[in-house]
Design an enzyme around this catalytic site. Sequence first.
Site, PDB file in Angstrom:
ATOM      1  N   ARG A 120       0.813  -1.214   0.000  1.00 15.51           N
ATOM      2  CA  ARG A 120       0.000   0.000   0.000  1.00 15.51           C
ATOM      3  C   ARG A 120       0.854   1.273   0.000  1.00 15.51           C
ATOM      4  O   ARG A 120       0.574   2.186  -0.771  1.00 15.51           O
ATOM      5  CB  ARG A 120      -1.011  -0.035   1.151  1.00 15.51           C
ATOM      6  CG  ARG A 120      -2.148  -1.025   0.873  1.00 15.51           C
ATOM      7  CD  ARG A 120      -3.059  -1.184   2.050  1.00 15.51           C
ATOM      8  NE  ARG A 120      -2.320  -1.651   3.220  1.00 15.51           N
ATOM      9  CZ  ARG A 120      -2.792  -1.652   4.440  1.00 15.51           C
ATOM     10  NH1 ARG A 120      -4.020  -1.172   4.683  1.00 15.51           N
ATOM     11  NH2 ARG A 120      -2.078  -2.092   5.439  1.00 15.51           N
ATOM     12  N   ASN A 145      -6.578  -2.876   1.671  1.00 14.19           N
ATOM     13  CA  ASN A 145      -6.473  -4.342   1.749  1.00 14.19           C
ATOM     14  C   ASN A 145      -7.860  -4.923   1.930  1.00 14.19           C
ATOM     15  O   ASN A 145      -8.666  -4.383   2.667  1.00 14.19           O
ATOM     16  CB  ASN A 145      -5.674  -4.756   2.984  1.00 14.19           C
ATOM     17  CG  ASN A 145      -4.175  -4.707   2.751  1.00 14.19           C
ATOM     18  OD1 ASN A 145      -3.727  -4.613   1.609  1.00 14.19           O
ATOM     19  ND2 ASN A 145      -3.412  -4.768   3.822  1.00 14.19           N
TER      20      ASN A 145
END
EC number: 6.2.-.-
Lengths: 358, 755
Positions: free
Chosen positions: B19, B37
Amino acid sequence: MAHGSGGKATQSLIEAIFLEAFRNPLLEPLEDGAVLGVGSRRLAFTTDSYVVSPLFFPGGDIGDLAVNGTVNDLSVCGSRPLYLSAGFILEEGFPVDDLRRVTASMARAAAEAGVRIVTGDTKVVQRGKADGCYVNTAGVGLIERPVSLSAAGARPGDAVIVSGPIGEHGVTIMLARGELDIEADLVSDTAPLNGLVSALLDACADVPADARPDARSAVDSDAPWDVPPDARQGAVRCLRDATRGGVATILNEIAHASGVAVVVEEDAIPVRPGVRGACELLGIDPLYVACEGRLVAVVDGSAADTALAALRGHPLGEGAALVGHVKDDPPGLVLLKTGFGGTRIVDLLVGDPLPRIC
Amino acid sequence: MRVRSAIRVEGIVQGVGFRPFVYGLAVRLGLGGLVGNDERGVFIEVEGAPALVEEFTAALGGSPPPLAVIERISSRAVPATGETRFAIARSAAGGRRRALVSPDVATCADCLREMDDPADRRYGYAFTNCTNCGPRFTIVENVPYDRPNTTMAAFAMCEDCAREYHDPGDRRFHAQPVCCPACGPRLRLLDRVGGRVAGDPLQGAVELLRGGRVLAVKGLGGYHLAAVASCEPAVAALRSRKHREDKPFAVMVSDLAGARRLCEVDGAEERLLTAPSRPIVLLRRRGDADVAPSVAPGSRWLGLMLPYTPLHHLLLRRLAEPAVLTSGNVSDEPIAYLDDDAVARLGGVADAFLVHDRPIRTRTDDSVVRVFRGDVLPVRRSRGHVPHPLPLAWELPRPVLACGAELKHTFCVARGGHAFVSHHIGDLENYETFRSFTEGVGHFTRLFDVVPEVVAHDLHPEYLSTKYALAQEGVDLVAVQHHHAHVASCLADNGVAGPVIGVAFDGLGYGQDATLWGGEFLVADLTGFERAGHLATVPMPGGTAAIRQPWRMAAAYLDAAYDGAPPGDLDVVRRNAASWEAVVALGHRGVNAPLTSSMGRLFDAVATVAGGRDVINYEGQAAVEWEQRADPGETGEYGFRVTDGTPFAVSGSDLVRAVADDLRAGAEPGVVSARFHNAVARVVAEGCRRVRETSGLSTVALSGGVFQNVLLLERATTLLEDLGFHVLLHRRVPPNDGGISLGQAAVAGARDRLG
Ligand SMILES: [Fe+3]
Ligand SMILES: [Mg+2]
Ligand SMILES: [Zn+2]
Ligand SMILES: [Zn+2]
């Protein structure tokens, strides 16, 4: 069929064919014998066929084996063995002298065990259709004590006892076949266990034990032959004679039927040096070798010393030993604590032992 | 014009800094949108000029973070919203769990630098980690991979750590095990009964080691037992207390230079030693290596590994010399990983315990590899590799559980296009190990959201894994023959469907004719096989006893080779004269003497006849030692006959006779070993040549534990390639029984596809 060695394959054969066909509450527990109500009495009833080779071996022959085996099955039901039947299947040409030897030793064994052979049958089959001589015996015994012994009766905290050194019969038979170049001074342990069982049950009758498990009564709790609820069960919960499949198979049956773990100490298991040596050479584990005069007793933990003393006080129980305990976890498994502190699973074999390491 | 793209990334993309990478990329390109996620992996939406969105998408797959393994990127256009800010979305719970858990990763260079910097707040801190390194599989309790689902849940982050954790620009952004001396796990030194020892634990531990003591060290996947590798009394004490007679110990060295002082290290070996998975690498020991004789008695090889946790780095650096680091157990027990259990079980072995308070969720042994032709040859696949998914060549119609074999056990759960082969479980007969198998199945099915509908198992009726499989209810059972599973594991390892010529040489496996196979030539694909040839059978006198006492195999083979009259002047006959006849009789009479076509047993027989190894103390010992004996320069080989037929039969007793005759003629064991190895390589080549004639196949898969023997592998592969065969080898799962579960899963899946 690979179904003869007393392991899981035999068990699934019994369950798939015989139990399926004959299913009833008396057969269902698949104990060594059935417990029957006749009037107000409780009877034990059992049968067994004997197909040993060789027929004559150090310490015995097929005759006393056939008597003792049935006497022992009756004894471990908690009964006093009374009457036996004897059936013979003879191969054409089987020597009459041999038959005389067999019957003589049956008579001797019956006298020793205090039972009478009261009925019988003989069939002769063509040469090659049988291996010399097969013997079947059935027997009845009277259950005079208020006990209900069952493989399903073991509970956590119980002690596990064997009545003497294990594996002697099975190893003796293997060596008696004379095919192996192994010298060992061994005799079969075949013996009638009714006296030993009496001594044990007497000694443990008054030992205070926790309330008896109700595994048996679940079958038919109102049956007249069931143990009265107020009866003194005593401290013995389960007795088995460790025949085919040996002590390991019996312990697995107990662990499975009772839903408990049986944990035994490798170093505590009595094995005579001659048996141990022969087993090492043969590559077999004495725990899986048949006995014909040894029993496994599961008794309340508080009665372990009493039970041991009672067994050791009898000539057939001199070598009795406390080999382990019943635990609650892992249910259904037999575990062996090894010398190094490891814990091995002692499994019910499916068939003959085959190497599984590589 | 603005466009918006919804992108999904699947694979190992959680807990690996994905990320922050996406965030940084989007911010650099000036794109708006979000990244987050979920149970399937990472979802992204990006919005901006079409060219920039395209550049973003390309960069996503082109230069992901080092630990990420991208399996699939899919994107679709969605309506633009005018969003210009880029944000990181919170993790969502619930739904199907498709995200993959990463294996544990060795400490990265950045973290090491911080640990070395006296000004850094993690200076000398034994639990330093970041998004690029640290514990993963060993601490995961559940998915999604978030801190509350790890054994770090009990450690509340301090303000500094929390800031790093929440800063998308930081290396520790969402690093779940992030911690520091102020808030994280701490070291303790305990005496042998678990009492705390005062002072600096690390310093205390180092002093104990230097004083010749045995130290238990809590590592990543379990406890190790450590001793100074050059200190014979310490290593010998460790050996005797552990009841481990001969099996070599692994050694940890602080760095590559340290490795080179003990062993020859080539480029491929260096790459493996320093890989993020940090396996034990089996290396050629240098003549002048300063290690105690008890470390690896009589072995030309040494298993080395480099530090893979901060604790190992600190310990090895302060100790300033190599340390034996062997599994924390007694005899064949599984390694200890729970703190109380460790003190109870290892109290009689270790003089002290260097421990910490971060629990280990899953016991995970060190992985072990060898190098073959510049590439990895796995021997044990565990820490650092598990639970990395192995891609399958096809999608599985239904989820599969493969129950594995018995020794070196692993299991495997598989669904879709992924197979998750478990960590090394061990020998199932051991109750503790069996429990980690059954418990591990539960853990894996939860982690990877697999509800097995197909359960694959070995044919061996007595394997505890078989019995476990047969007890499962409401599933379809698939029985897979052991050597078919070996060959299938090699096929799956290589992403090949077959048919191939499969050569499966191992210790034993249950065959369809109820004999014990192990020297097999199969024509196999994933769905089935035919037995094209095998080693001629001999009895194993005493069954399992013939494995523990390889001289019994020598007796059986010599009896066959010399028609019941082996030369009495052979040492092996003299040494075992007392029981020789009885053991031979077991074979003749078929009393507890199952027939076997095992190549492993042939190695045992020869290693006993020529190498003197009558009884083994660890599995495969005779063969391992026999390989090392070989004189590498020797090119001669022994002849053997092949009996035509389907299957054909190769006479192993011809080789035993040749070995015995050669010895009696005065040949050196080293020369005999080389000639025997060359002959077995010829067996492989000749067998494959025969199978090619009838099947037309020219691809060969080599599998089974015997092919851990690098000398044999080299010679067999060379002969096969000279004959124009294409050779498939194991590169991801071991050729031994540790790879069986993957093969079973591949076969079960392939049969399920057929319907
Ligand atoms: Fe194998
Ligand atoms: Mg009976
Ligand atoms: Zn790092
Ligand atoms: Zn902190």
